[in-house]
Design an enzyme around this catalytic site. Structure first.
Site, PDB file in Angstrom:
ATOM      1  N   ASP A  37       0.829  -1.214   0.000  1.00  0.00           N
ATOM      2  CA  ASP A  37       0.000   0.000   0.000  1.00  0.00           C
ATOM      3  C   ASP A  37       0.862   1.261   0.000  1.00  0.00           C
ATOM      4  O   ASP A  37       2.074   1.209  -0.076  1.00  0.00           O
ATOM      5  CB  ASP A  37      -1.025  -0.039   1.136  1.00  0.00           C
ATOM      6  CG  ASP A  37      -0.394   0.124   2.507  1.00  0.00           C
ATOM      7  OD1 ASP A  37       0.766   0.580   2.597  1.00  0.00           O
ATOM      8  OD2 ASP A  37      -1.068  -0.209   3.495  1.00  0.00           O
ATOM      9  N   LYS A  59      -5.055   2.227  -0.882  1.00  0.00           N
ATOM     10  CA  LYS A  59      -6.391   2.764  -0.742  1.00  0.00           C
ATOM     11  C   LYS A  59      -6.297   4.066   0.028  1.00  0.00           C
ATOM     12  O   LYS A  59      -5.511   4.202   0.954  1.00  0.00           O
ATOM     13  CB  LYS A  59      -7.308   1.778  -0.044  1.00  0.00           C
ATOM     14  CG  LYS A  59      -6.797   1.309   1.291  1.00  0.00           C
ATOM     15  CD  LYS A  59      -7.811   0.413   1.942  1.00  0.00           C
ATOM     16  CE  LYS A  59      -7.386   0.086   3.345  1.00  0.00           C
ATOM     17  NZ  LYS A  59      -7.217  -1.288   3.660  1.00  0.00           N
ATOM     18  N   MET A 172      -5.928   8.706  11.203  1.00  0.00           N
ATOM     19  CA  MET A 172      -6.917   9.057  10.164  1.00  0.00           C
ATOM     20  C   MET A 172      -7.858  10.151  10.661  1.00  0.00           C
ATOM     21  O   MET A 172      -9.040  10.140  10.329  1.00  0.00           O
ATOM     22  CB  MET A 172      -7.740   7.815   9.760  1.00  0.00           C
ATOM     23  CG  MET A 172      -6.875   6.712   9.209  1.00  0.00           C
ATOM     24  SD  MET A 172      -7.789   5.206   8.846  1.00  0.00           S
ATOM     25  CE  MET A 172      -7.981   4.496  10.454  1.00  0.00           C
TER      26      MET A 172
HETATM   27  N1  SAH Z   1      -1.731   0.009  10.092  1.00  0.00           N
HETATM   28  C1  SAH Z   1      -1.244   1.351  10.240  1.00  0.00           C
HETATM   29  C2  SAH Z   1      -2.348   2.362  10.284  1.00  0.00           C
HETATM   30  C3  SAH Z   1      -3.181   2.423   9.041  1.00  0.00           C
HETATM   31  S1  SAH Z   1      -4.415   3.646   9.107  1.00  0.00           S
HETATM   32  C4  SAH Z   1      -0.340   1.434  11.463  1.00  0.00           C
HETATM   33  O1  SAH Z   1      -0.309   0.527  12.292  1.00  0.00           O
HETATM   34  O2  SAH Z   1       0.380   2.429  11.573  1.00  0.00           O
HETATM   35  C5  SAH Z   1      -3.625   4.972   8.275  1.00  0.00           C
HETATM   36  C6  SAH Z   1      -3.298   6.077   9.241  1.00  0.00           C
HETATM   37  O3  SAH Z   1      -2.127   5.763   9.966  1.00  0.00           O
HETATM   38  C7  SAH Z   1      -2.991   7.399   8.613  1.00  0.00           C
HETATM   39  O4  SAH Z   1      -4.158   8.103   8.273  1.00  0.00           O
HETATM   40  C8  SAH Z   1      -2.237   8.099   9.714  1.00  0.00           C
HETATM   41  O5  SAH Z   1      -3.100   8.575  10.711  1.00  0.00           O
HETATM   42  C9  SAH Z   1      -1.454   6.956  10.300  1.00  0.00           C
HETATM   43  N2  SAH Z   1      -0.094   6.872   9.753  1.00  0.00           N
HETATM   44  C10 SAH Z   1       0.480   5.795   9.196  1.00  0.00           C
HETATM   45  N3  SAH Z   1       1.763   6.042   8.864  1.00  0.00           N
HETATM   46  C11 SAH Z   1       1.995   7.315   9.252  1.00  0.00           C
HETATM   47  C12 SAH Z   1       3.128   8.161   9.200  1.00  0.00           C
HETATM   48  N4  SAH Z   1       4.290   7.751   8.691  1.00  0.00           N
HETATM   49  N5  SAH Z   1       3.015   9.413   9.693  1.00  0.00           N
HETATM   50  C13 SAH Z   1       1.868   9.859  10.218  1.00  0.00           C
HETATM   51  N6  SAH Z   1       0.763   9.095  10.283  1.00  0.00           N
HETATM   52  C14 SAH Z   1       0.820   7.842   9.817  1.00  0.00           C
END
Ligand code: SAH
Length: 488
Positions: A37, A59, A172
């Site tokens: 992704d 997505k 998010m």
């Molecule tokens: N599975 C992921 C989360 C997926 S939902 C995890 O465990 O991190 C997607 C959200 O994750 C984004 O909208 C944001 O809020 C956060 N996110 C993921 N990577 C990020 C990053 N490098 N910096 C800031 N927010 C991040």
């Protein structure tokens, strides 16, 4: 029917390549098919086999449904073809990663799977901003929420959330930030509570905005905050003042083009990333072996052997059949990298000139040989190694063997411009890369007007100036560490 394959549902961490787990790296190396992704560091994909099928199914945060069906279908189909599939997600697969839904469809089709947890952004992104999610005496718990409402519009129970004493973490939650903030305050959370929003955490584009519940909406508008971003609410945010570290790295945020050949680019790129920068690789030369076998007979008549580059050492060692044929030779090397590589082959160089130039190496070799003796230099087709000149200057007999050719890679101008749009600094480690770069952009200096240039040393700099490139940084010691020092 083919045997069914297997699927790794795995997390890749938040963006820093090195936050991938060892197990995750192995799964990617093994995979016949990688489905990934948009939140992962693309360099992770370099661990895949050359012929692995790479499928991007990103997505957006909101349109989950349709694409999720496609993802489920894809991993099932590929596994049914007998392939090992790595389904690679940002962060952790079970923290708002929909890993569970993917497992359900694998289960329904009788496909085996393993889950490889990843470092979730919900704790690591705050950490990269210098914010611990818990801290003795400040926060005894942390709570992670999605900022999305459910499909039927159901929202969190903010009456309960506002009462929590621990750190609140929203993923998010950029679009819904105004509602989150107003629902917290409405339900009794202190408007002075500190808030931090971290965009693109653990990457070179990390940006942190700090405020309070009272003013964070205004600040986020001013700063035009965009996803992916994480919101942290709680007193721990204040610790950032002392605990901030990532943005203080020397090359933080610098995007740097690496133009050297692909076999050597990795070492340079890793160093750039260690210092907080981003390395973009686009080679402008490649190394071609041209040396045939080297026998003891070939070396018998010489009393010294000189290497003027690590590539020379590598190519020479590939072609030598008995290391004892070097026993009688004094050995000289240009550059600490060349010397270190010789040491990997258990050969100690007898001498190395202060200045990294082959002419200095030839001069120094006089101290280790006698008048009339023969000296062999291992070099490349484009090295400024002039044995005729050495022979006329010194009472020795210099010969050279070309061990490799350096072939320039001339690229399409559009391809180069595309990459230039992503970087701020272009690095040149040899004159031939400058030649090939200049030829690739058809000499059009307009397309580099916003670019800064870094050079490995005076010879390369001279070539750069000849073409009209500025020399913004020049290494004092003519190797990759020298160029990185100059960039600091
Ligand atoms: N599975 C992921 C989360 C997926 S939902 C995890 O465990 O991190 C997607 C959200 O994750 C984004 O909208 C944001 O809020 C956060 N996110 C993921 N990577 C990020 C990053 N490098 N910096 C800031 N927010 C991040």
């Amino acid at each position: 029917m083919a045997n069914k394959g297997k699927v790794y549902i795995m997390g890749a961490g938040p963006g820093d390549l090195e936050l991938l787990t060892l197990k995750g790296k192995r799964a990617i190396e093994e995979a016949d098919c990688v489905v990934y992704d948009r939140l992962i560091n693309p360099r992770i994909l370099d661990f895949a086999k050359k012929d692995a099928e790479m499928i991007y199914l990103g997505k957006g945060n909101t349109e989950g449904g349709v694409i999720q069906d496609e993802i489920n279908r894809t991993i099932v189909t590929k596994a049914l073809e007998g392939k090992t599939v790595a389904r690679v997600k940002g962060g952790d697969p079970f923290v708002f990663g929909r890993g569970g839904e993917e497992i359900q469809s694998l289960f329904d089709n009788g496909i085996s799977f393993e889950v490889i947890p990843g470092i979730t952004s919900s704790i690591s992104v705050p950490a990269y901003a210098g914010i611990p999610v818990t801290h003795r005496g400040v926060a005894r718990s942390f709570h992670v929420f999605t900022g999305h409402t459910m499909e039927d519009g159901t929202w969190h129970n903010f009456e309960a959330i506002a009462k929590l004493e621990g750190t609140l973490v929203f993923l998010m939650g950029i679009k819904t930030l105004p509602i989150i903030v107003s629902d917290l305050v409405k339900n009794g959370k202190d408007p002075k509570t500190p808030v931090a929003i971290i965009e693109k955490g653990a990457t070179a584009d990390q940006r942190v905005t700090v405020g309070t519940l009272e003013n964070i909406i205004e600040k986020s508008k001013e700063r035009k905050i965009v996803p992916p971003a994480i919101t942290i609410i709680g007193e721990v945010v204040n610790l950032r003042e002392t605990f901030k570290w990532f943005e203080d790295k020397n090359l933080f945020g610098k995007k740097i083009l690496v133009t050297r050949d692909k076999n050597q680019a990795g070492e340079f790129s890793n160093k750039i990333e260690k210092m907080g920068g981003v390395a973009v690789e686009l080679p402008f030369i490649e190394i071609e072996s041209v040396l045939s076998k080297v026998t003891p007979e070939d070396l018998k008549e010489y009393s010294a052997l000189l290497f003027n580059s690590p590539n020379g050492v590598r190519e020479f060692m590939k072609k030598i059949d008995d290391i004892r044929s070097l026993a009688h030779l004094k050995i000289g090397a240009v550059g600490s990298k060349t010397k270190e590589l010789l040491e990997e082959y258990k050969i100690k160089a007898d001498f190395m000139p202060e200045e990294y130039m082959v002419a200095k190496l030839a001069e120094l070799s006089l101290e280790y040989t006698k008048a009339g003796e023969k000296i062999l230099i291992i070099t490349s087709d484009i090295s400024p190694c002039d044995t005729d000149k050495f022979n006329s200057m010194y009472d020795r007999e210099f010969h050279k063997i070309v061990a490799y050719n350096t072939k320039k890679i001339i690229r399409e101008k559009d391809e180069v411009i595309n990459v230039l749009n992503k970087v701020e600094v272009v690095t040149f480690l040899s004159s031939s890369t400058v030649d090939a770069f200049y030829a690739s952009i058809d000499g059009d200096l307009e397309c580099v007007k916003n670019i800064k240039f870094a050079s490995i040393g005076p010879v390369t700099s001279e070539t750069m100036r000849k073409y009209g490139f500025s020399v913004d940084y020049e290494a004092k010691i003519y190797d990759i560490n020298g160029i990185l020092d100059a960039l600091k």
